[in-house]
Design an enzyme around this catalytic site. Sequence first.
Site, PDB file in Angstrom:
ATOM      1  N   LYS A  28      39.313  89.199  95.014  1.00 26.74           N
ATOM      2  CA  LYS A  28      39.093  87.809  95.423  1.00 26.74           C
ATOM      3  C   LYS A  28      40.278  87.321  96.243  1.00 26.74           C
ATOM      4  CE  LYS A  28      39.172  84.708  92.095  1.00 26.74           C
ATOM      5  NZ  LYS A  28      38.684  83.889  90.948  1.00 26.74           N
ATOM      6  N   LYS A  85      29.813  89.046  93.095  1.00 32.01           N
ATOM      7  CA  LYS A  85      29.741  87.688  92.547  1.00 32.01           C
ATOM      8  C   LYS A  85      29.443  86.682  93.653  1.00 32.01           C
ATOM      9  CE  LYS A  85      33.257  86.674  89.944  1.00 32.01           C
ATOM     10  NZ  LYS A  85      34.694  86.642  89.586  1.00 32.01           N
TER      11      LYS A  85
END
Length: 232
Positions: A28, A85
Amino acid sequence: MTRLLVSVVDSAEAGLALAQGADLIDAKDPEAGALGALPLATIRSIQAGLPEDTITSAVAGDDDDVERLADSALAIATTGVTFVKLGLGRTMAQPASVAALGRRLAGHGRFIAVLFADENPPLSLTAALHEAGFVGAMLDTSQKRGIRLPDLLTMDQLSSFVAGCRQLGLMSGLAGSLRIEDIDPLAVLGPDYLGFRGGLCLAGDRRGQLDPQAIGRVARRLQAVRHGEQAA
């Protein structure tokens, strides 16, 4: 059994997190918001530098447009991560949007929806996520200003979310500016993962470097909870 998810920005952090006890390595970009996507090349580098059996995930962003978000998720799925995600903000956290995403993503990977607790998401959306083919659901926060997930939702709400995921066969995760003291009350709810970034970084800055000692402390505390040990 609740496991530890650690968000990382590159292969060096990934190796560090794994060595200190992370169970899932999550790629991320904290500079790009709550669910900022890293470049595909960086994700591939992270994936390539880990043992083959490492559980991994990467975020695809939180775009309010179904087509753009689906395109990003499909591209990230090609990197070989275990899970992709997708952040579902107010516009996307609706059954119609979830169904549309499901149609675009079907058969192309294992996808997890992330709902933002500070945007008052419908926690009952888990049924639509299951119907659309998502394999998991997480709760997180969109605003990283020190407001933690337990500040936004009651333990009863969090318990209901986790139980609803379990009933549907969805993997569940809780994240959002969590600290080590959140492990005991949240782990007892039985989520599959607790997600950390800022609470593991030097000076608590999620955009800064991971602190190996902090990762180790959190990993040990979570392991102790799994063995039924009470906090000191």
